[in-house]
Design a protein around this motif. Structure first.
Motif, PDB file in Angstrom:
ATOM      1  N   SER A  42      17.219 143.206   2.374  1.00 50.67           N
ATOM      2  CA  SER A  42      16.158 142.342   2.883  1.00 50.67           C
ATOM      3  C   SER A  42      15.685 142.807   4.257  1.00 50.67           C
ATOM      4  CB  SER A  42      16.644 140.890   2.958  1.00 50.67           C
ATOM      5  OG  SER A  42      17.704 140.752   3.889  1.00 50.67           O
ATOM      6  N   VAL A  43      16.597 143.300   5.073  1.00 46.19           N
ATOM      7  CA  VAL A  43      16.210 143.830   6.377  1.00 46.19           C
ATOM      8  C   VAL A  43      15.385 145.103   6.205  1.00 46.19           C
ATOM      9  CG1 VAL A  43      17.087 144.892   8.486  1.00 46.19           C
ATOM     10  CG2 VAL A  43      18.114 142.790   7.635  1.00 46.19           C
ATOM     11  N   ALA A  44      15.769 145.950   5.236  1.00 50.04           N
ATOM     12  CA  ALA A  44      14.995 147.168   4.971  1.00 50.04           C
ATOM     13  C   ALA A  44      13.580 146.821   4.521  1.00 50.04           C
ATOM     14  CB  ALA A  44      15.699 148.012   3.907  1.00 50.04           C
ATOM     15  N   VAL A  45      13.466 145.827   3.660  1.00 47.09           N
ATOM     16  CA  VAL A  45      12.136 145.386   3.220  1.00 47.09           C
ATOM     17  C   VAL A  45      11.344 144.830   4.397  1.00 47.09           C
ATOM     18  CG1 VAL A  45      10.914 143.718   1.787  1.00 47.09           C
ATOM     19  CG2 VAL A  45      12.869 144.956   0.851  1.00 47.09           C
ATOM     20  N   ALA A  46      12.020 144.086   5.282  1.00 50.17           N
ATOM     21  CA  ALA A  46      11.341 143.545   6.465  1.00 50.17           C
ATOM     22  C   ALA A  46      10.829 144.671   7.361  1.00 50.17           C
ATOM     23  CB  ALA A  46      12.292 142.638   7.239  1.00 50.17           C
ATOM     24  N   ASN A  47      11.635 145.724   7.550  1.00 50.02           N
ATOM     25  CA  ASN A  47      11.192 146.861   8.359  1.00 50.02           C
ATOM     26  C   ASN A  47       9.953 147.512   7.740  1.00 50.02           C
ATOM     27  OD1 ASN A  47      13.187 146.573  10.264  1.00 50.02           O
ATOM     28  ND2 ASN A  47      14.514 148.158   9.426  1.00 50.02           N
ATOM     29  N   ALA A  48      10.001 147.712   6.428  1.00 48.96           N
ATOM     30  CA  ALA A  48       8.866 148.342   5.749  1.00 48.96           C
ATOM     31  C   ALA A  48       7.625 147.455   5.837  1.00 48.96           C
ATOM     32  CB  ALA A  48       9.219 148.610   4.288  1.00 48.96           C
ATOM     33  N   ALA A  81       8.187 153.561   2.525  1.00 52.30           N
ATOM     34  CA  ALA A  81       9.136 153.772   1.433  1.00 52.30           C
ATOM     35  C   ALA A  81      10.526 154.091   1.946  1.00 52.30           C
ATOM     36  CB  ALA A  81       8.644 154.894   0.520  1.00 52.30           C
ATOM     37  N   TYR A  82      10.610 154.728   3.102  1.00 48.39           N
ATOM     38  CA  TYR A  82      11.903 155.207   3.592  1.00 48.39           C
ATOM     39  C   TYR A  82      12.932 154.091   3.807  1.00 48.39           C
ATOM     40  CZ  TYR A  82      15.469 157.430   6.449  1.00 48.39           C
ATOM     41  OH  TYR A  82      16.670 157.879   6.931  1.00 48.39           O
ATOM     42  N   PRO A  83      12.609 153.001   4.546  1.00 48.29           N
ATOM     43  CA  PRO A  83      13.648 151.978   4.753  1.00 48.29           C
ATOM     44  C   PRO A  83      14.164 151.387   3.451  1.00 48.29           C
ATOM     45  CG  PRO A  83      11.799 151.626   6.238  1.00 48.29           C
ATOM     46  CD  PRO A  83      11.362 152.651   5.237  1.00 48.29           C
ATOM     47  N   ALA A 117      19.522 140.728  17.117  1.00 53.44           N
ATOM     48  CA  ALA A 117      19.148 139.306  17.092  1.00 53.44           C
ATOM     49  C   ALA A 117      18.490 138.910  15.781  1.00 53.44           C
ATOM     50  CB  ALA A 117      18.222 138.997  18.258  1.00 53.44           C
ATOM     51  N   THR A 118      17.875 139.864  15.077  1.00 52.79           N
ATOM     52  CA  THR A 118      17.156 139.535  13.837  1.00 52.79           C
ATOM     53  C   THR A 118      17.845 140.088  12.589  1.00 52.79           C
ATOM     54  OG1 THR A 118      15.748 141.501  14.127  1.00 52.79           O
ATOM     55  CG2 THR A 118      14.928 139.404  15.021  1.00 52.79           C
ATOM     56  N   ARG A 119      19.107 140.458  12.712  1.00 50.38           N
ATOM     57  CA  ARG A 119      19.777 141.069  11.546  1.00 50.38           C
ATOM     58  C   ARG A 119      19.935 140.088  10.392  1.00 50.38           C
ATOM     59  NH1 ARG A 119      23.660 140.076  15.375  1.00 50.38           N
ATOM     60  NH2 ARG A 119      25.591 139.047  14.721  1.00 50.38           N
ATOM     61  N   HIS A 120      19.926 138.783  10.666  1.00 48.04           N
ATOM     62  CA  HIS A 120      19.987 137.781   9.598  1.00 48.04           C
ATOM     63  C   HIS A 120      18.671 137.018   9.473  1.00 48.04           C
ATOM     64  CE1 HIS A 120      24.191 138.662   9.276  1.00 48.04           C
ATOM     65  NE2 HIS A 120      24.463 138.216  10.497  1.00 48.04           N
ATOM     66  N   ARG A 121      17.610 137.532  10.087  1.00 41.24           N
ATOM     67  CA  ARG A 121      16.307 136.868  10.067  1.00 41.24           C
ATOM     68  C   ARG A 121      15.235 137.879   9.649  1.00 41.24           C
ATOM     69  NH1 ARG A 121      19.133 135.032  14.484  1.00 41.24           N
ATOM     70  NH2 ARG A 121      19.347 132.744  14.688  1.00 41.24           N
ATOM     71  N   PRO A 122      15.118 138.151   8.360  1.00 40.36           N
ATOM     72  CA  PRO A 122      14.174 139.179   7.916  1.00 40.36           C
ATOM     73  C   PRO A 122      12.725 138.882   8.290  1.00 40.36           C
ATOM     74  CG  PRO A 122      15.104 137.977   6.046  1.00 40.36           C
ATOM     75  CD  PRO A 122      15.909 137.602   7.234  1.00 40.36           C
ATOM     76  N   VAL A 123      12.328 137.595   8.288  1.00 36.44           N
ATOM     77  CA  VAL A 123      10.958 137.274   8.670  1.00 36.44           C
ATOM     78  C   VAL A 123      10.721 137.601  10.142  1.00 36.44           C
ATOM     79  CG1 VAL A 123       9.261 135.427   8.911  1.00 36.44           C
ATOM     80  CG2 VAL A 123      10.720 135.525   6.875  1.00 36.44           C
ATOM     81  N   GLY A 124      11.666 137.211  10.978  1.00 41.32           N
ATOM     82  CA  GLY A 124      11.555 137.540  12.392  1.00 41.32           C
ATOM     83  C   GLY A 124      11.536 139.037  12.617  1.00 41.32           C
ATOM     84  N   ARG A 125      12.360 139.768  11.860  1.00 46.05           N
ATOM     85  CA  ARG A 125      12.368 141.220  11.986  1.00 46.05           C
ATOM     86  C   ARG A 125      11.016 141.810  11.610  1.00 46.05           C
ATOM     87  NH1 ARG A 125      16.131 145.295  11.216  1.00 46.05           N
ATOM     88  NH2 ARG A 125      17.534 143.911  12.368  1.00 46.05           N
ATOM     89  N   ALA A 126      10.435 141.317  10.521  1.00 44.53           N
ATOM     90  CA  ALA A 126       9.135 141.833  10.085  1.00 44.53           C
ATOM     91  C   ALA A 126       8.066 141.572  11.136  1.00 44.53           C
ATOM     92  CB  ALA A 126       8.740 141.198   8.752  1.00 44.53           C
ATOM     93  N   VAL A 127       8.095 140.389  11.751  1.00 48.06           N
ATOM     94  CA  VAL A 127       7.102 140.062  12.776  1.00 48.06           C
ATOM     95  C   VAL A 127       7.252 140.985  13.981  1.00 48.06           C
ATOM     96  CG1 VAL A 127       6.384 138.298  14.440  1.00 48.06           C
ATOM     97  CG2 VAL A 127       6.819 137.671  12.048  1.00 48.06           C
ATOM     98  N   LEU A 128       8.498 141.195  14.419  1.00 45.97           N
ATOM     99  CA  LEU A 128       8.716 142.080  15.562  1.00 45.97           C
ATOM    100  C   LEU A 128       8.326 143.515  15.236  1.00 45.97           C
ATOM    101  CD1 LEU A 128      12.118 140.850  17.050  1.00 45.97           C
ATOM    102  CD2 LEU A 128       9.830 140.569  18.008  1.00 45.97           C
ATOM    103  N   MET A 129       8.655 143.983  14.038  1.00 45.06           N
ATOM    104  CA  MET A 129       8.276 145.338  13.644  1.00 45.06           C
ATOM    105  C   MET A 129       6.757 145.482  13.604  1.00 45.06           C
ATOM    106  SD  MET A 129      10.694 147.638  13.070  1.00 45.06           S
ATOM    107  CE  MET A 129       9.952 148.773  11.895  1.00 45.06           C
TER     108      MET A 129
END
Length: 339
Positions: free
Chosen positions: A4-10, A308-310, A75-87
């Motif tokens: 889910s974190v990988a998808v958030a990064n992408a 695609a990479y993440p 800080a966002t390792r368990h918050r995929p939405v937050g990770r996507a926003v920051l990315m």
């Protein structure tokens, strides 16, 4: 969770690219400009005309953004939405594709209209050459070379580092690239102090520049270019440039457009003679729109690779981890049976 974190990064990379394509650079309060001011203040405190001071300056100026990115990652390792926003926010901040293409088109319009004073004033948005004596052909050449090199620096490299290293990669790369623009050039003040920043930027761009060259060849037909010619010129001329990376991009662009780049570059207070890259005539105003089109196509393909990479790397990591756990469990059972 890892997937889910990988998808958030992408997703963040894609969203940030879309923001840059739609909006371009923020008009006010640009974080990169703020970083530049902070780096300038740091330079005033640590500057000495030697490489040791340059190492300290580069380590601090790049290390702080990397640490900020790492803290945000944790800080966002368990918050995929937050990770996507920051990315997405970070990607939008560090990309410059829309602005690069816009400047090439504005330059093209000025040259086609015969407005050399306007074109000369505009060149400073693309590179640091002295435009005061440049004619139409030299202004067009400077623009094509800047578009080619900055397609890597402002688009492909940030996307790749964001894909490979997430937020720390995005912020660290942009910091290093900004430092290179500030202190990495040859001048009496920065001849030694700026060397560490310049070398770090060279290393970080080794893979992106070569990918940019290959992608430029691949997308050449989108601007009525010849893939075969671009491939031949790239293979022949890419290592003739004094930069380990710029020649990869410029040679491919020269071949794709069917023009000859290189020659005498005049900067403020100094001049450099660069080897010729490519065959054919010097670039003209009509080539600038084609160069911008190639740059945009390269960015889209690079986005696909980066997005695609993440996801693929995350899945591969998961497969390897599960295989490793099974191997450990099987070994433990075998050891128990042997007893």
């Amino acid at each position: 969770m890892r997937q889910s974190v990988a998808v958030a990064n992408a997703a963040g990379l894609v969203a940030g690219y879309a923001l840059d394509s739609l909006l371009g650079d923020p008009r006010r309060w640009h974080p990169v400009a703020g970083f530049g001011r902070a780096a300038g203040a740091l330079e005033q405190r640590v500057y000495r005309p030697d490489r040791t001071a340059g190492v300290v300056f580069t380590a601090l100026a790049v290390g702080v953004p990397v640490l900020v990115g790492a803290a945000a990652t944790v800080a966002t390792r368990h918050r995929p939405v937050g990770r996507a926003v920051l990315m997405a926010a970070a990607t939008w901040t560090v990309l410059g594709g829309r602005t690069l293409r816009h400047e090439a088109k504005v330059m093209g319009r000025a040259l086609r209209g015969g407005d050399l004073p306007a074109a000369r004033r505009r060149l400073g948005h693309l590179c640091g050459r002295d435009p005061s004596t440049l004619d139409e052909l030299e202004l067009a050449r400077a623009t094509v070379e800047s578009v080619a090199e900055n397609t890597s620096d402002a688009v492909v490299a940030p996307l790749l580092w964001g894909a490979v290293a997430g937020l720390p990669g995005l912020l660290g790369y942009r910091a290093a690239n900004t430092l290179d623009a500030m202190v990495g050039h040859r001048s009496p003040r920065y001849a030694r102090f700026g060397t560490p920043a310049a070398r770090l930027d060279d290393v970080l761009n080794l893979a992106p520049a070569r990918l940019t060259g290959l992608l430029t060849i691949a997308v050449a037909p989108t601007a009525h270019g010849d893939r075969g010619r671009a491939w031949r010129v790239w293979r022949r001329d890419r290592n003739d440039h004094p930069s380990p990376n710029a020649g990869q991009c410029e040679a491919a662009m020269a071949g794709a457009l069917g023009v000859r780049l290189g020659g005498r570059n005049i900067y403020f207070g100094r001049s450099e003679v660069r080897p010729y890259l490519g065959d054919g005539p010097r670039p003209e105003a009509r080539h600038l729109k084609r160069a911008a089109r190639i740059s945009g196509a390269v960015g889209l393909v690079a986005l696909g690779v980066a997005a695609a990479y993440p996801v693929t790397a995350g899945r591969l990591a998961g497969v390897l981890a599960r295989a490793g756990r099974r191997a450990v469990a099987a070994g433990a059972r075998g050891t128990g049976a042997g007893r």
